[in-house]
Write a protein that holds these residues in place. Sequence first.
Motif, PDB file in Angstrom:
ATOM      1  N   GLN A 170      18.103 -56.040   4.361  1.00  0.00           N
ATOM      2  CA  GLN A 170      19.522 -56.295   4.177  1.00  0.00           C
ATOM      3  C   GLN A 170      20.160 -55.094   3.497  1.00  0.00           C
ATOM      4  N   SER A 171      21.474 -55.042   3.544  1.00  0.00           N
ATOM      5  CA  SER A 171      22.188 -53.924   2.945  1.00  0.00           C
ATOM      6  C   SER A 171      22.697 -54.289   1.554  1.00  0.00           C
ATOM      7  N   VAL A 172      22.725 -53.289   0.691  1.00  0.00           N
ATOM      8  CA  VAL A 172      23.448 -53.468  -0.564  1.00  0.00           C
ATOM      9  C   VAL A 172      24.937 -53.351  -0.259  1.00  0.00           C
ATOM     10  N   ILE A 173      25.755 -53.830  -1.178  1.00  0.00           N
ATOM     11  CA  ILE A 173      27.212 -53.735  -1.014  1.00  0.00           C
ATOM     12  C   ILE A 173      27.787 -52.953  -2.176  1.00  0.00           C
ATOM     13  N   ILE A 174      28.491 -51.893  -1.852  1.00  0.00           N
ATOM     14  CA  ILE A 174      29.148 -51.041  -2.842  1.00  0.00           C
ATOM     15  C   ILE A 174      30.584 -50.829  -2.395  1.00  0.00           C
ATOM     16  N   ASP A 175      31.505 -51.135  -3.283  1.00  0.00           N
ATOM     17  CA  ASP A 175      32.936 -50.996  -2.998  1.00  0.00           C
ATOM     18  C   ASP A 175      33.349 -51.826  -1.782  1.00  0.00           C
ATOM     19  N   CYS A 178      34.279 -56.502 -13.726  1.00  0.00           N
ATOM     20  CA  CYS A 178      33.630 -56.186 -12.460  1.00  0.00           C
ATOM     21  C   CYS A 178      32.127 -56.081 -12.709  1.00  0.00           C
ATOM     22  N   VAL A 179      31.338 -56.257 -11.660  1.00  0.00           N
ATOM     23  CA  VAL A 179      29.897 -56.463 -11.827  1.00  0.00           C
ATOM     24  C   VAL A 179      29.100 -55.570 -10.879  1.00  0.00           C
ATOM     25  N   VAL A 180      27.979 -55.073 -11.391  1.00  0.00           N
ATOM     26  CA  VAL A 180      26.927 -54.470 -10.579  1.00  0.00           C
ATOM     27  C   VAL A 180      25.668 -55.277 -10.846  1.00  0.00           C
ATOM     28  N   VAL A 181      25.107 -55.902  -9.815  1.00  0.00           N
ATOM     29  CA  VAL A 181      23.941 -56.755  -9.977  1.00  0.00           C
ATOM     30  C   VAL A 181      22.715 -56.105  -9.357  1.00  0.00           C
ATOM     31  N   LYS A 182      21.607 -56.172 -10.098  1.00  0.00           N
ATOM     32  CA  LYS A 182      20.315 -55.728  -9.558  1.00  0.00           C
ATOM     33  C   LYS A 182      19.344 -56.906  -9.639  1.00  0.00           C
ATOM     34  N   PRO A 183      19.003 -57.505  -8.503  1.00  0.00           N
ATOM     35  CA  PRO A 183      18.034 -58.600  -8.526  1.00  0.00           C
ATOM     36  C   PRO A 183      16.610 -58.087  -8.693  1.00  0.00           C
ATOM     37  N   SER A 184      15.724 -59.004  -9.046  1.00  0.00           N
ATOM     38  CA  SER A 184      14.303 -58.668  -9.120  1.00  0.00           C
ATOM     39  C   SER A 184      13.820 -58.106  -7.789  1.00  0.00           C
ATOM     40  N   LEU A 198      23.921 -63.685  -1.456  1.00  0.00           N
ATOM     41  CA  LEU A 198      24.966 -64.266  -2.310  1.00  0.00           C
ATOM     42  C   LEU A 198      26.098 -63.269  -2.541  1.00  0.00           C
ATOM     43  N   VAL A 199      25.739 -62.017  -2.816  1.00  0.00           N
ATOM     44  CA  VAL A 199      26.759 -60.981  -3.040  1.00  0.00           C
ATOM     45  C   VAL A 199      27.564 -60.743  -1.771  1.00  0.00           C
ATOM     46  N   GLU A 200      26.893 -60.770  -0.633  1.00  0.00           N
ATOM     47  CA  GLU A 200      27.599 -60.586   0.645  1.00  0.00           C
ATOM     48  C   GLU A 200      28.607 -61.718   0.872  1.00  0.00           C
ATOM     49  N   HIS A 228      35.439 -62.724  -0.351  1.00  0.00           N
ATOM     50  CA  HIS A 228      36.532 -63.384  -1.065  1.00  0.00           C
ATOM     51  C   HIS A 228      36.927 -62.644  -2.340  1.00  0.00           C
ATOM     52  N   LEU A 229      36.516 -61.378  -2.444  1.00  0.00           N
ATOM     53  CA  LEU A 229      36.821 -60.569  -3.615  1.00  0.00           C
ATOM     54  C   LEU A 229      37.393 -59.217  -3.184  1.00  0.00           C
ATOM     55  N   PRO A 230      38.219 -58.611  -4.018  1.00  0.00           N
ATOM     56  CA  PRO A 230      38.663 -57.245  -3.727  1.00  0.00           C
ATOM     57  C   PRO A 230      37.478 -56.280  -3.748  1.00  0.00           C
ATOM     58  N   PRO A 231      37.552 -55.202  -2.967  1.00  0.00           N
ATOM     59  CA  PRO A 231      36.458 -54.226  -2.949  1.00  0.00           C
ATOM     60  C   PRO A 231      36.155 -53.689  -4.349  1.00  0.00           C
ATOM     61  N   GLY A 232      34.868 -53.571  -4.649  1.00  0.00           N
ATOM     62  CA  GLY A 232      34.439 -53.000  -5.918  1.00  0.00           C
ATOM     63  C   GLY A 232      34.279 -53.979  -7.055  1.00  0.00           C
ATOM     64  N   VAL A 233      34.775 -55.191  -6.896  1.00  0.00           N
ATOM     65  CA  VAL A 233      34.674 -56.164  -7.990  1.00  0.00           C
ATOM     66  C   VAL A 233      33.232 -56.625  -8.184  1.00  0.00           C
ATOM     67  N   LEU A 234      32.490 -56.783  -7.094  1.00  0.00           N
ATOM     68  CA  LEU A 234      31.093 -57.199  -7.170  1.00  0.00           C
ATOM     69  C   LEU A 234      30.259 -56.293  -6.266  1.00  0.00           C
ATOM     70  N   ASN A 235      29.312 -55.577  -6.864  1.00  0.00           N
ATOM     71  CA  ASN A 235      28.476 -54.621  -6.150  1.00  0.00           C
ATOM     72  C   ASN A 235      27.006 -54.955  -6.374  1.00  0.00           C
ATOM     73  N   SER A 236      26.157 -54.519  -5.444  1.00  0.00           N
ATOM     74  CA  SER A 236      24.729 -54.785  -5.580  1.00  0.00           C
ATOM     75  C   SER A 236      23.927 -53.510  -5.395  1.00  0.00           C
ATOM     76  N   VAL A 237      22.849 -53.411  -6.137  1.00  0.00           N
ATOM     77  CA  VAL A 237      21.858 -52.364  -5.935  1.00  0.00           C
ATOM     78  C   VAL A 237      20.481 -53.016  -6.042  1.00  0.00           C
ATOM     79  N   THR A 238      19.529 -52.502  -5.313  1.00  0.00           N
ATOM     80  CA  THR A 238      18.167 -53.021  -5.360  1.00  0.00           C
ATOM     81  C   THR A 238      17.204 -51.861  -5.398  1.00  0.00           C
ATOM     82  N   GLY A 239      16.078 -52.077  -6.051  1.00  0.00           N
ATOM     83  CA  GLY A 239      15.110 -51.003  -6.076  1.00  0.00           C
ATOM     84  C   GLY A 239      14.089 -51.153  -7.172  1.00  0.00           C
ATOM     85  N   GLU A 240      13.143 -50.257  -7.150  1.00  0.00           N
ATOM     86  CA  GLU A 240      12.070 -50.219  -8.126  1.00  0.00           C
ATOM     87  C   GLU A 240      12.104 -48.874  -8.828  1.00  0.00           C
TER      88      GLU A 240
END
Length: 469
Positions: A5-10, A165-171, A181-183, A188-200
Amino acid sequence: MDEAQSVIIDGEKVAIAETFEVIDPARGEPFARCPAATPAHLDAAVAAARRAFPAWAAASLDERAERLNRIADAVEADKEALAVLLSSEQGKPRASALGEIGAAIGWMRATAALRPPVEVIQDDDKLRIEVHRKPLGVVASITPWNHPVLIATWHIMPALMAGNCVVVKPSSFTPLSTLRLVELANAHLPPGVLNSVTGEGGLGRAMTGHPGIDKVVFTGSTPTGRNIMSNAANTLKRLTLELGGNDAAIVLPDADVDAIAPVIFAKSFGNSGQTCAALKRLYVHESLHDALAEKLAALARAARVGPASDPESQFGPLQNKAQFDLVRELADDARAQGGKFLAGGAANGEKGYFFPLTVVTEVSDGMRIVDEEQFGPILPIIRYSDVEDALARANASENGLGGSIWSSDIKRAEALARRLDCGTAWVNDHSSISPAAPFGGAKQSGIGVEFGHWGLEEYMQVQTVRIAR
């Protein structure tokens, strides 16, 4: 294998070439791949959140609430597919996954109903003093693998409702359902209000020290919480840390064994014991010990442990191999020290990280099975004769998330419950929580609280306004 899946930024999906495997714990094999974000992706997510912050902070509480309710509607519409994804990566049976998602929807709606007060301290001819609460800025959410949708909801929704505004990194063990969930929320949110990153490989550390982040909210182990606190110190970030627990329960000699046994069973083994506030140490008066232990063991022996793909499964596997190995290690140590296993006690060698529901007696404080948080389907039962001694032993842990007293004498049980050194004390119950009541840990089980107006205010800065007349 499923595509990443893709992360969402802005507000946009960002394709990332590098990926890592996501393991299905029921098989112990990878079933999907997840994007591996870099520090550059984190910088972009934080920058997007900072750009979005002024407008989002200026939005009315009613507008933010309306968007949270729309997110809840979107999750409700997608819950069946989301439950499949959640079960696949976390291991919990489908009914449990649907229960988690249903709870998350309820929490979203309850959070949308919160309104931070404006307090008036003084109002006379000379001076008016008001206390306001304002958003902090950008919040970093770092979520665990035991309840990936629900705990992400606990982090994200009050932060948004407060105007951050939030940047979330799940386990990295369970990233996919949180990304979904972020997608869903981003529609229903303006761009940039909720962003996701994933990684180790240090992405979480980069977040906790990032100069563009104003607050970190984390749910997970106490050692990781200490690292976050240290790493956040240079920028004096606000922190909410819900950390480890080794919750004790004390059964008094007047308790009704038949009535409490199924409740204690559920509160000990729900989510295969992988819950921060699960009942993890059971002190039982010697007059009831054998009867209660046997009833709990019978329930454990009758339970159906299996993969989420089996509709008959009531309990799933441990989520990851490290946790599976720890539970086996604790069981082996208890056995070596004379522990008596009335149910379970050893994995049967089947594929995946399955460990049977386990009840062990003839154990006591000083043994690893009692002193350490098992975070798995294994319940040590400790015999006691003196209630004051049991209370002292329950309080001796460095942890203090929750605790409980079980008795037919409610008044006495309540008095003892208030003497437990923990953030939440239950009487004839354990681990139950609600959106309106604060939840957090004492001692090394955390800093700050979640839920209700207390939790909302953790995401806000107090500002005193003095108006001279």
